[in-house]
Write a protein that holds these residues in place. Structure first.
Motif, mmCIF file in Angstrom:
data_model
loop_
_atom_site.group_PDB
_atom_site.id
_atom_site.type_symbol
_atom_site.label_atom_id
_atom_site.label_comp_id
_atom_site.label_asym_id
_atom_site.label_seq_id
_atom_site.Cartn_x
_atom_site.Cartn_y
_atom_site.Cartn_z
ATOM 1 N N TYR A 5 -7.756 0.292 -2.558
ATOM 2 C CA TYR A 5 -6.897 -0.881 -2.405
ATOM 3 C C TYR A 5 -6.784 -1.239 -0.930
ATOM 4 O O TYR A 5 -7.009 -0.389 -0.062
ATOM 5 C CB TYR A 5 -5.485 -0.601 -2.951
ATOM 6 N N THR A 6 -6.401 -2.468 -0.672
ATOM 7 C CA THR A 6 -6.150 -2.906 0.693
ATOM 8 C C THR A 6 -4.703 -2.614 1.060
ATOM 9 O O THR A 6 -3.786 -2.914 0.295
ATOM 10 C CB THR A 6 -6.420 -4.421 0.841
ATOM 11 N N ALA A 18 3.376 0.502 6.548
ATOM 12 C CA ALA A 18 2.243 0.213 5.673
ATOM 13 C C ALA A 18 2.751 -0.172 4.288
ATOM 14 O O ALA A 18 3.731 0.378 3.795
ATOM 15 C CB ALA A 18 1.332 1.426 5.570
ATOM 16 N N ARG A 19 2.056 -1.117 3.696
ATOM 17 C CA ARG A 19 2.357 -1.517 2.325
ATOM 18 C C ARG A 19 1.041 -1.788 1.607
ATOM 19 O O ARG A 19 0.048 -2.160 2.225
ATOM 20 C CB ARG A 19 3.257 -2.743 2.282
ATOM 21 N N VAL A 20 1.064 -1.561 0.310
ATOM 22 C CA VAL A 20 -0.103 -1.841 -0.533
ATOM 23 C C VAL A 20 0.336 -2.937 -1.493
ATOM 24 O O VAL A 20 1.013 -2.655 -2.491
ATOM 25 C CB VAL A 20 -0.585 -0.581 -1.289
ATOM 26 N N PRO A 21 -0.012 -4.187 -1.193
ATOM 27 C CA PRO A 21 0.503 -5.314 -1.975
ATOM 28 C C PRO A 21 0.221 -5.240 -3.477
ATOM 29 O O PRO A 21 1.034 -5.692 -4.276
ATOM 30 C CB PRO A 21 -0.194 -6.530 -1.354
ATOM 31 N N ASP A 22 -0.892 -4.646 -3.863
ATOM 32 C CA ASP A 22 -1.242 -4.575 -5.287
ATOM 33 C C ASP A 22 -0.404 -3.563 -6.062
ATOM 34 O O ASP A 22 -0.355 -3.610 -7.287
ATOM 35 C CB ASP A 22 -2.721 -4.235 -5.462
ATOM 36 N N LEU A 23 0.226 -2.627 -5.351
ATOM 37 C CA LEU A 23 1.005 -1.571 -5.999
ATOM 38 C C LEU A 23 2.475 -1.773 -5.633
ATOM 39 O O LEU A 23 2.931 -1.339 -4.574
ATOM 40 C CB LEU A 23 0.508 -0.185 -5.556
ATOM 41 N N ALA A 24 3.203 -2.432 -6.503
ATOM 42 C CA ALA A 24 4.595 -2.811 -6.238
ATOM 43 C C ALA A 24 5.427 -1.617 -5.762
ATOM 44 O O ALA A 24 5.477 -0.584 -6.427
ATOM 45 C CB ALA A 24 5.226 -3.409 -7.488
ATOM 46 N N GLY A 25 6.042 -1.767 -4.597
ATOM 47 C CA GLY A 25 6.902 -0.724 -4.062
ATOM 48 C C GLY A 25 6.176 0.377 -3.326
ATOM 49 O O GLY A 25 6.805 1.325 -2.862
ATOM 50 N N CYS A 26 4.866 0.276 -3.203
ATOM 51 C CA CYS A 26 4.093 1.310 -2.508
ATOM 52 C C CYS A 26 4.110 0.994 -1.012
ATOM 53 O O CYS A 26 3.295 0.220 -0.512
ATOM 54 C CB CYS A 26 2.665 1.373 -3.046
ATOM 55 N N ALA A 43 1.036 8.042 -0.531
ATOM 56 C CA ALA A 43 1.898 7.146 -1.324
ATOM 57 C C ALA A 43 1.123 6.496 -2.460
ATOM 58 O O ALA A 43 1.615 6.393 -3.590
ATOM 59 C CB ALA A 43 2.514 6.073 -0.415
ATOM 60 N N MET A 44 -0.098 6.047 -2.171
ATOM 61 C CA MET A 44 -0.926 5.443 -3.225
ATOM 62 C C MET A 44 -1.235 6.457 -4.314
ATOM 63 O O MET A 44 -1.149 6.138 -5.508
ATOM 64 C CB MET A 44 -2.252 4.924 -2.634
ATOM 65 N N TRP A 47 1.829 7.022 -6.457
ATOM 66 C CA TRP A 47 2.084 5.825 -7.264
ATOM 67 C C TRP A 47 1.107 5.784 -8.444
ATOM 68 O O TRP A 47 1.514 5.555 -9.594
ATOM 69 C CB TRP A 47 1.916 4.581 -6.397
ATOM 70 N N LEU A 48 -0.163 6.023 -8.165
ATOM 71 C CA LEU A 48 -1.196 5.937 -9.201
ATOM 72 C C LEU A 48 -1.078 7.082 -10.222
ATOM 73 O O LEU A 48 -1.313 6.878 -11.413
ATOM 74 C CB LEU A 48 -2.582 5.901 -8.565
ATOM 75 N N CYS A 49 -0.690 8.280 -9.770
ATOM 76 C CA CYS A 49 -0.487 9.400 -10.708
ATOM 77 C C CYS A 49 0.634 9.086 -11.683
ATOM 78 O O CYS A 49 0.507 9.336 -12.896
ATOM 79 C CB CYS A 49 -0.178 10.693 -9.950
ATOM 80 N N VAL A 50 1.725 8.536 -11.180
ATOM 81 C CA VAL A 50 2.831 8.156 -12.066
ATOM 82 C C VAL A 50 2.357 7.107 -13.059
ATOM 83 O O VAL A 50 2.631 7.201 -14.262
ATOM 84 C CB VAL A 50 4.047 7.653 -11.256
ATOM 85 N N ALA A 51 1.625 6.113 -12.587
ATOM 86 C CA ALA A 51 1.119 5.064 -13.478
ATOM 87 C C ALA A 51 0.208 5.656 -14.552
ATOM 88 O O ALA A 51 0.315 5.299 -15.732
ATOM 89 C CB ALA A 51 0.387 3.993 -12.672
#
Length: 127
Positions: A5-6, A18-26, A43-44, A47-51
């Motif tokens: 992701y960007t 830093a923020r990852v716009p595609d992952l809300a709240g990341c 953080a990504m 976030w992705l493991c929880v998802a």
């Protein structure tokens, strides 16, 4: 799973945000840009493991050209590997009973094989 992701990085008051716009709240911060990148990977991954665990939809990455950002912000592609993250962070052991033919169990015992380790290695090779 591997994801890319960007992330958008902003420097303010000697800190990197830093923020990852595609992952809300990341979102995360770092003391240096390098630290912020490491924190973003972490953080990504979390976030992705929880998802993945919750069966939440994982958004497709937005092309960088379509990411909105402000003057002075920097964009960077960040890779996250949830299997690697899980291996580093979830170190709990779970007991599993397995059945082996008696003759194979005797050979394993004679040769002092660690059946748990062999099973772990074999399963990791399949992933």
């Amino acid at each position: 799973m591997r994801y890319t992701y960007t992330a958008v990085f902003t420097e303010k008051d000697g800190k990197f945000y830093a923020r990852v716009p595609d992952l809300a709240g990341c979102i995360t911060t770092g003391k240096t840009l390098s630290d912020a990148i490491e924190q973003t990977v972490d953080a990504m991954s979390a976030w992705l493991c929880v998802a993945e665990d919750e069966g939440m939809p994982i958004p497709a990455p937005t092309p960088q050209a379509k990411i909105s950002y402000n003057s002075g912000e920097e964009l960077s592609l960040i890779n996250a590997d949830t299997l690697k993250y899980r291996a580093l962070t979830d170190t709990r052991s779970v007991r599993k009973n397995v059945s082996l033919p008696a003759w194979l169990s005797k050979i394993a015992d004679k040769r002092h094989f660690n059946c748990s380790q062999i099973l772990q290695d074999a399963l990791m090779a399949l992933i």
